[in-house]
Design an enzyme around this catalytic site. Structure first.
Site, PDB file in Angstrom:
ATOM      1  N   GLU A  69      -2.928  13.093  10.681  1.00  0.00           N
ATOM      2  CA  GLU A  69      -3.622  12.700   9.452  1.00  0.00           C
ATOM      3  C   GLU A  69      -5.091  12.356   9.723  1.00  0.00           C
ATOM      4  O   GLU A  69      -5.724  11.647   8.931  1.00  0.00           O
ATOM      5  CB  GLU A  69      -2.855  11.562   8.777  1.00  0.00           C
ATOM      6  CG  GLU A  69      -1.424  12.040   8.491  1.00  0.00           C
ATOM      7  CD  GLU A  69      -0.595  11.165   7.600  1.00  0.00           C
ATOM      8  OE1 GLU A  69      -0.480  11.500   6.425  1.00  0.00           O
ATOM      9  OE2 GLU A  69      -0.053  10.170   8.090  1.00  0.00           O
ATOM     10  N   TYR A 115      -6.860 -13.027  -7.090  1.00  0.00           N
ATOM     11  CA  TYR A 115      -6.969 -12.661  -5.682  1.00  0.00           C
ATOM     12  C   TYR A 115      -6.831 -11.154  -5.506  1.00  0.00           C
ATOM     13  O   TYR A 115      -7.582 -10.518  -4.756  1.00  0.00           O
ATOM     14  CB  TYR A 115      -5.872 -13.399  -4.911  1.00  0.00           C
ATOM     15  CG  TYR A 115      -6.000 -13.322  -3.421  1.00  0.00           C
ATOM     16  CD1 TYR A 115      -7.089 -13.912  -2.778  1.00  0.00           C
ATOM     17  CD2 TYR A 115      -5.043 -12.672  -2.659  1.00  0.00           C
ATOM     18  CE1 TYR A 115      -7.206 -13.853  -1.416  1.00  0.00           C
ATOM     19  CE2 TYR A 115      -5.156 -12.607  -1.291  1.00  0.00           C
ATOM     20  CZ  TYR A 115      -6.237 -13.203  -0.663  1.00  0.00           C
ATOM     21  OH  TYR A 115      -6.359 -13.131   0.690  1.00  0.00           O
TER      22      TYR A 115
HETATM   23 ZN   LIG Z   1       1.109   9.202   6.239  1.00  0.00          ZN
END
Ligand SMILES: [Zn+2]
Length: 199
Positions: A69, A115
């Site tokens: 990736e 938050y």
């Molecule tokens: Zn992934």
């Protein structure tokens, strides 16, 4: 030093239970180069000697083969010049939220607390594309132009930050917000207007 900090960040997200098995990958930018975790590694066990070095265009400069990736990391850095750290995870709650139906243009991670609004900002949803594909990297690149926190549909998350410590914090904050969203999913919960998070 940068390599050691990247390894420490990997251990931190693994210790927090955010990178099951060998999932997840992380990178840090130094100048025009990126150090990134290798393919097939566990963030729990990765060492400085396992890291790959890439150019911003994804060219492999040294070290083992990078995570499959890698292209989404490079795309995120190219879209966010201030980013010095990118972490991609398949953590349980954020991945679950990434699988929920979301109308086009709607916030994929509803804002229930100030938050959530202050730390994560506008969360982008990247359309599904197979892991490691150019289409997924292109989607991350486009989304990163307007958001530093992204959910990848039916896949997981990507966070971009100005340093590794902030990136780790964002991963934990995203997971906490996703757990809250799952707890409240389908209930008549009160959502906050983003403008109301600031006094
Ligand atoms: Zn992934």
């Amino acid at each position: 030093m940068t390599a050691e900090q990247l390894v420490q960040a990997c251990r931190a997200v693994a210790s927090a239970g955010l990178s099951p098995g060998s999932s997840g990958n992380a990178s840090v930018r130094a100048g025009d180069r990126i150090l990134i975790t290798p393919t097939g590694s566990s963030l729990r066990r990765v060492t400085t000697g396992d890291l790959a070095e890439l150019a911003l265009d994804g060219s492999h400069l040294s070290g083992p083969a990078p995570t499959k990736e890698w292209a989404l990391h490079c795309a995120a850095y190219r879209s966010r010049p201030e980013a010095r750290a990118v972490i991609h995870l398949h953590s349980r709650a954020a991945t679950a939220v990434s699988c929920l139906a979301c109308p086009p243009g709607a916030d994929p991670l509803p804002a229930y607390t100030p938050y959530r609004i202050r730390t994560l900002g506008r969360v982008a949803l990247v359309d599904y594309a197979p892991p490691g594909s150019n289409a997924l990297a292109d989607g991350v690149g486009r989304a990163a132009e307007g958001a530093h926190v992204m959910l990848l549909a039916n896949h997981g998350s990507v966070v971009c930050a100005t340093d590794l410590l902030r990136a780790v914090d964002l991963c934990e904050e995203l997971e906490a917000a996703a757990e809250l969203a799952l707890t409240l999913h389908g209930r008549d919960a009160r959502r906050l207007d983003p403008g109301s998070a600031w006094g």
